[in-house]
Design an enzyme around this catalytic site. Structure first.
Site, mmCIF file in Angstrom:
data_model
loop_
_atom_site.group_PDB
_atom_site.id
_atom_site.type_symbol
_atom_site.label_atom_id
_atom_site.label_comp_id
_atom_site.label_asym_id
_atom_site.label_seq_id
_atom_site.Cartn_x
_atom_site.Cartn_y
_atom_site.Cartn_z
ATOM 1 C CB SER A 25 -1.648 -0.873 -42.561
ATOM 2 O OG SER A 25 -1.942 -1.796 -43.563
ATOM 3 C CG HIS A 26 1.988 3.584 -41.392
ATOM 4 N ND1 HIS A 26 2.721 2.423 -41.371
ATOM 5 C CD2 HIS A 26 2.716 4.462 -42.114
ATOM 6 C CE1 HIS A 26 3.841 2.596 -42.035
ATOM 7 N NE2 HIS A 26 3.856 3.834 -42.502
ATOM 8 C CB ALA A 27 -1.459 8.322 -42.774
#
Ligand code: TYD
Length: 137
Positions: A50-52
């Site tokens: 849940s991130h980039a």
């Protein structure tokens, strides 16, 4: 772009004693490897990611068991199912990712192109979308 991320099969050498796979940075995957980390002991129903990342390249392998990776480039989404020790997913920079559907006892190995850098993370989805939209203009 999501099409820059793909499943890559790595060599597998099998004989009566079992199987051996190997991964050379810049040879089997498109970056040099600076860091290795792995996820394990995931409780049922948990998800990770849940991130980039702004600059990080990664190669993700289900060393044991299976799980899914959902990639999102701000425009398109794609779900990959990983369940082979000799195949992994190359994830390019600026790709929102969620890992879920972990089977019991699964182990997720991640090869990374840089040392850990908290400033390389984008943890807010709205911020991620704003950055990808800017890029696509
Ligand atoms: P994080 O990347 O948020 O985990 P995930 O994407 O799998 O949900 O990392 C979890 C914690 O571990 C966070 O406090 C940062 C730390 N960490 C390191 O110290 N070094 C590393 O190489 C990684 C990947 C994480």
């Amino acid at each position: 772009m999501i099409d820059d991320c793909n499943l890559i099969e790595v060599p597998k050498i099998s004989d009566g004693r079992g199987s051996l796979s190997f991964i050379e940075g810049g040879v089997h995957i498109p970056f040099d490897i600076k860091r290795v980390y792995y996820l394990y002991d995931m409780p049922g129903g948990s998800d990770r990611g849940s991130h980039a990342h702004k600059n990080l390249h990664q190669f993700i392998v289900a060393l044991s068991g299976s799980f899914d990776i959902v990639l999102d480039d701000g425009k398109d989404k794609k779900r990959f199912h990983l369940n082979r020790s000799y195949s992994g997913l190359y994830v390019c920079p600026m790709m929102w990712r969620v890992l879920d559907n972990f089977s019991s006892g699964s182990v997720c190995m991640v090869l990374a192109s840089t040392y850990y850098d908290a400033d390389d993370y984008i943890r807010n989805y709205e911020e991620f979308l704003a950055l990808t939209t800017q890029k696509n203009i």
